[in-house]
Design an enzyme around this catalytic site. Structure first.
Site, mmCIF file in Angstrom:
data_model
loop_
_atom_site.group_PDB
_atom_site.id
_atom_site.type_symbol
_atom_site.label_atom_id
_atom_site.label_comp_id
_atom_site.label_asym_id
_atom_site.label_seq_id
_atom_site.Cartn_x
_atom_site.Cartn_y
_atom_site.Cartn_z
ATOM 1 N N HIS A 13 0.841 -1.203 0.000
ATOM 2 C CA HIS A 13 0.000 0.000 0.000
ATOM 3 C C HIS A 13 0.876 1.253 0.000
ATOM 4 C CE1 HIS A 13 -4.049 1.791 1.372
ATOM 5 N NE2 HIS A 13 -3.244 2.819 1.141
ATOM 6 N N GLU A 37 -10.859 3.328 7.829
ATOM 7 C CA GLU A 37 -9.643 4.083 8.151
ATOM 8 C C GLU A 37 -9.914 5.148 9.216
ATOM 9 O OE1 GLU A 37 -7.985 6.062 4.740
ATOM 10 O OE2 GLU A 37 -6.311 6.919 5.868
HETATM 11 ZN ZN LIG Z 1 -3.939 4.807 1.090
#
Ligand SMILES: [Zn+2]
Length: 346
Positions: free
Chosen positions: A21, A209
């Site tokens: 990522h 997130e």
């Molecule tokens: Zn990201």
């Protein structure tokens, strides 16, 4: 934790790593950024601290606007094919020098094209592939590109980006959906991701997130509605133990980026990150760098956080990297060529 001893920075750097990522469009090397900025009208403060403050995010965000300005500055520099090729080449070089052997880079064609209309998706992609190919001739590193669809764009725009990714499935390994979460409804995008999957593109989705009420549920939706095989971040499942069990049971790896989570204040302090709790619960975890350019960080810094605040030692790092090597979307024969251990499925 029986083998837990604090590793030195050199020992951490030497660990063979996987980074699943990493945003390529936010990975510009700091020295390159300083070199290019004046030509694009940015004044460079002579004082180093002021210079860093102007372009980098190195402390937890207090106001979103100043952070967005910094992303905007980085975006303005992505102005030519030559710069994009250099960016990709240097991102591979920096990753390799940090011990990364399997590297997945992702970018949002719209993010670059919005600021530079003369750079078509095609031109952007060709430039990135060129930089990666040049790097792969020099360093033994497996590299793959993921195409990002932005949540902030309409479904019609998202469809053109998916089509673009499908047309380039020889050089894209997968697709991703990114941008702020704010009660995003994935249903209108479902058929696009089904199409990508049918065309052999893998799927990872940014979800879970930010600390919103809807955040844990978005992880489940991403898996069930969009067909995510991995989740970008996903750490907010910690608010719902049923979801921790769901993610563990489905064996969906999380692409965890602790430093990024701290900077965006997903958790107030580094020690509040649920890394260790999720690890002990048996969730498949990987460690990743997210935006090493804008954050002026390296993947090794994430390992430093994991060992200092969550008592991760060599055995955890080895396991997390084997999980990541198995979860990578890069064709397995390419990964296996550079990976020191046999890659088994998760
Ligand atoms: Zn990201």
């Amino acid at each position: 934790m029986s083998d837990f001893t604090l590793l030195s920075p050199a020992q951490i750097r030497a660990i063979p790593k996987v980074d699943l990522h990493r945003h390529l469009d936010c990975s510009m090397r700091w020295s390159t950024l300083c070199e290019l900025a004046p030509a694009f009208g940015f004044e460079l403060p002579s004082n180093q601290a002021a210079r860093r403050e102007k372009f980098l995010v190195t402390e937890p965000m207090v106001d979103l606007n100043s952070v967005l300005q910094k992303f905007g500055a980085a975006q303005k520099l992505l102005a030519s094919e030559q710069i994009l090729s250099r960016l990709a080449y240097e991102a591979c070089e920096d990753a390799y020098n940090d011990g990364v052997l399997v590297l997945e880079l992702r970018y949002a064609p719209n993010f670059i094209n919005d600021a530079h209309p003369h750079l078509t998706f095609e031109k952007i992609h060709v430039a990135f592939v060129d930089g990666i190919e040049r790097a792969k001739k020099i360093w033994p590193i497996a590299v793959g590109l993921i195409c990002i669809i932005q949540k902030t764009k309409s479904v019609a725009v998202a469809a053109t980006v998916i089509d673009f990714a499908i047309d380039h499935r020889e050089t894209f390994i997968g697709v991703d959906l990114a941008d702020p979460e704010n009660d995003f409804d994935p249903r209108p995008m479902a058929s696009l991701f089904q199409r990508a999957k049918a065309e052999s593109l893998h799927i990872t989705i940014h979800a879970g997130e930010t600390p919103l009420l809807s955040s844990p549920g978005s992880v489940q939706e991403s898996i069930e509605i969009l067909g995510a095989e991995r989740i970008g971040h996903g750490i907010q499942i910690i608010r719902d133990l049923g979801l921790v069990e769901f993610v563990r049971f489905r064996r969906i790896p999380l692409e965890v980026c602790p430093w990024s989570n701290y900077l965006t204040q997903a958790f107030p302090r580094l020690e509040d990150h649920p890394l260790r709790i999720l690890w002990n619960a048996g969730v498949l975890l990987t460690l990743n760098s997210d935006d090493p350019g804008i954050f002026d960080s390296r993947l090794s810094d994430e390992y430093e956080i994991a060992q200092r605040y969550h008592q991760f030692g060599l055995s955890e790092f080895t396991r997390a990297n084997d999980v990541a090597a198995a979860a990578s979307f890069i064709p397995v024969q390419e990964r296996q060529k550079v990976w020191p251990r046999q890659i088994l499925s998760n």
